[in-house]
Every structure is written in structure tokens, then in C-alpha cells.
Motif scaffolding. Sequence first.
Motif, PDB file in Angstrom:
ATOM      1  N   ASP A 123      -9.770  -3.016  -0.482  1.00  0.00           N
ATOM      2  CA  ASP A 123     -11.048  -2.303  -0.530  1.00  0.00           C
ATOM      3  C   ASP A 123     -11.820  -2.588   0.756  1.00  0.00           C
ATOM      4  OD1 ASP A 123     -12.696  -4.650  -0.781  1.00  0.00           O
ATOM      5  OD2 ASP A 123     -12.398  -4.638  -2.935  1.00  0.00           O
TER       6      ASP A 123
ATOM      7  N   ASP B 233       0.867  -1.178   0.000  1.00  0.00           N
ATOM      8  CA  ASP B 233       0.000   0.000   0.000  1.00  0.00           C
ATOM      9  C   ASP B 233       0.908   1.234   0.000  1.00  0.00           C
ATOM     10  OD1 ASP B 233      -2.183   1.719   0.260  1.00  0.00           O
ATOM     11  OD2 ASP B 233      -2.239   1.510   2.435  1.00  0.00           O
TER      12      ASP B 233
ATOM     13  N   ARG C 275      -7.573  -7.853  -2.082  1.00  0.00           N
ATOM     14  CA  ARG C 275      -8.210  -8.648  -3.134  1.00  0.00           C
ATOM     15  C   ARG C 275      -7.190  -9.412  -3.967  1.00  0.00           C
ATOM     16  NH1 ARG C 275     -13.178  -9.357  -1.271  1.00  0.00           N
ATOM     17  NH2 ARG C 275     -13.819  -7.411  -0.333  1.00  0.00           N
TER      18      ARG C 275
ATOM     19  N   SER D  50      -2.320  -6.852  -1.538  1.00  0.00           N
ATOM     20  CA  SER D  50      -2.527  -5.605  -2.280  1.00  0.00           C
ATOM     21  C   SER D  50      -3.965  -5.515  -2.776  1.00  0.00           C
ATOM     22  CB  SER D  50      -1.537  -5.501  -3.446  1.00  0.00           C
ATOM     23  OG  SER D  50      -1.744  -6.548  -4.358  1.00  0.00           O
ATOM     24  N   GLN D  51      -4.251  -4.428  -3.491  1.00  0.00           N
ATOM     25  CA  GLN D  51      -5.579  -4.134  -4.047  1.00  0.00           C
ATOM     26  C   GLN D  51      -6.655  -4.176  -2.957  1.00  0.00           C
ATOM     27  OE1 GLN D  51      -6.265  -6.578  -7.526  1.00  0.00           O
ATOM     28  NE2 GLN D  51      -4.328  -5.965  -8.460  1.00  0.00           N
TER      29      GLN D  51
END
Length: 142
Positions: free
Chosen positions: A115, A74, A86, A112-113
Motif C-alpha cells: 500500500d 505482486d 505490509r 506482499s500486501q
Amino acid sequence: DYASSVCHYEEKLGLVRLKRRWYEASDVVLFHMTADPYPYESFVEGNLISDVQSAFESSLGAISLLPVPVVRDDPDGLADPHSVPRLVKFVIEYQQVDSYQKKLITAQLELSQFDDRVEDPEYRLRIESRVLNYIDLLNRFA
């Protein structure tokens, strides 16, 4: 090289817990792996699960254990500590010892990714393996 699969979190994502879950961890060792291969045949000599377990436990001091840290990717620091990754990458770097044998040099779990969609339990698991060349091995003191 890599393999990829769609997976589902077993945990209830919307619940806040006192203890961190594995996907909320950062910069800690999540588990250990053996650096050298451990042949299956050596486990089944006694044909009993207890024999297999005791053989493995008694050799733990003699085998090389490789720490597997978890890292949250991040770069902007925008993800909340309870955000859900995700993409989960399990990255393994190895030395090709001979034409059949590999030795693990490093391994880590990269999250990572992120939400906040707690109603969606789906994530992608990607397992990457990378052979290290001579210079890379020197840089990692292998």
C-alpha cells in the motif's frame, strides 16, 4: 509452521531515495546464511569477540553459504516500486538430517500486501519453516 510478529519500519517511508531500500528490492539476493548449523560453543572458545569474529571470517570459504533473495509478490503488477509491503514472509525450507540437526536448503524473503500509507510504519513479519520430503529434496538437488 510459522511465527508472526508486528514490526515497525525504521526508515522514513515517505522519503524517495536514490538507493533502493530492502523492501523496495526485487529479484536480488538480499543476504546470505549458512546452510549448516554453526554451534555457539565453537564461537566462545576464546571468550573474546575478536576471536569469534576472526574464527568465523576464516571459515567462510569452508562453509556453505545460502543466498536469500527477496521477491515481491505482486501478481498483477499493480504495486508501485516504492509501495510499502505490509506482510514480510521469511520462508526457510530445510532437510531434517537427524533427530537434532537440520540443514537449510532454500530461504527467501517474500514481500506482499502493498500500500501507499507512508504515515503507518507497521508491518507483519512472518517466519515460516518447511521440512522438505525426499521428492522435494530431489527436486532442489540437495
